[in-house]
Design an enzyme around this catalytic site. Structure first.
Site, PDB file in Angstrom:
ATOM      1  NE  ARG A  19      -3.573   0.094   2.555  1.00 54.61           N
ATOM      2  CZ  ARG A  19      -4.376   1.031   2.753  1.00 54.61           C
ATOM      3  NH1 ARG A  19      -4.418   0.291   4.685  1.00 54.61           N
ATOM      4  NH2 ARG A  19      -5.122   1.707   2.842  1.00 54.61           N
TER       5      ARG A  19
ATOM      6  CB  CYS B 227      -2.422   3.825  10.195  1.00 55.28           C
ATOM      7  SG  CYS B 227      -3.517   4.336  10.827  1.00 55.28           S
TER       8      CYS B 227
END
Length: 282
Positions: free
Chosen positions: A178, A237
């Site tokens: 990611r 995050c």
């Protein structure tokens, strides 16, 4: 920046069992949570540590999803009401646990520390480490007296996170793919904040789901640049949940990190904000 916490932010299952049997047992919070899946109330009803109160991460530990991200910080007054209903008081220890990776438990740990509670810990290894009995009935705790006072931990915004990535060390706690922008299963844009370094939360834990020893965590974050003189450390995050687990690991390692609570889910909503891809920090 080195941390000077009043106590270790984690507790072992054996230590928790001893504390629960003592004269001043902690308030227990069950924060089982699955990214992208159903919340953990059915799991809680099927069996939880005796005395634990279930806390719904999406509904009670976050505000309404929107421009501030998928899990924006809850309104402090509403968060305080949730904690008081769970029995949380200012002078009573709190232990939180979940069932997977420490994400949900670390979210409430961070929120309580940020709002001024001095004695909060996470059960190391989560419910899987517990060897004591379980119960299925929900307790009815006496209301607590905890009143949130935000500001107990450093916090980044979208504006300060971008600057932090250039002037300090901003760690991206998501999976490496990611960060690199190879996949993005949740948010609309793939990639990372330019200047941020990849530091997946999975590398904070051992094969049994427990946090690595403090020395190993210190070595990990030092290799990423956290110990450079004058360097401040931040973390983000996807939506501010797994980043709290990274913040806990950093505290175990001896650092005081700033959390960007809006994280990638807020950052990537604004097309004017820059996006980097690939393995380099950008």
């Amino acid at each position: 920046m080195n941390a000077t916490p009043s106590s270790r932010p984690i507790v072992s299952a054996a230590e928790l069992a001893e504390a629960l049997a003592g004269p001043r047992p902690p308030v227990l919070l069950d924060v089982r949570y699955r990214l992208g899946g159903p919340h953990g109330r059915p799991d809680y009803d099927a069996g939880h540590i005796p005395g634990a109160v279930f806390v719904h991460l999406d509904a009670e530990l976050a505000g309404t999803p929107g421009e501030r991200g998928r899990h924006p910080l809850p309104d402090p007054a509403e968060f305080g009401a949730v904690m008081r209903r769970a029995g949380v008081s200012a002078d009573r220890p709190v232990v939180a646990y979940d069932g997977d990776k420490g994400w949900g438990a670390a979210r409430v740990w961070w929120l309580l520390r940020w709002t001024g509670h001095a004695d909060v810990r996470v059960l190391d290894g989560g419910l899987g480490a517990w060897r004591g009995p379980l119960e299925t009935s929900a307790p009815e705790p006496e209301p607590g007296d905890f009143v949130p006072r935000p500001g107990g931990l450093p916090l980044l915004t979208a504006d300060t996170a971008g600057e932090f990535a250039r002037s300090g060390l901003l760690l991206d706690a998501r999976a490496g793919e990611r960060y690199r922008g190879e996949v993005e299963p949740i948010d609309a844009v793939a990639g990372h904040i330019p200047g941020a370094a990849s530091a997946p939360t999975t590398e904070n834990l051992d094969a049994e789901g427990r946090f690595l020893a403090a020395e190993a965590l210190t070595a990990r974050f030092t290799a990423l640049g956290a110990a450079e003189p004058g360097t401040e450390v931040g973390v983000y995050c996807g939506s501010g949940v797994s980043g709290a687990q990274q913040a806990l690991a950093l505290e175990l390692a001896g650092f005081v990190p700033a959390l960007y609570a809006g994280s990638w889910s807020e950052w990537s909503r604004d097309p004017a904000r820059p996006v980097a891809t690939g393995a380099e920090r950008g």
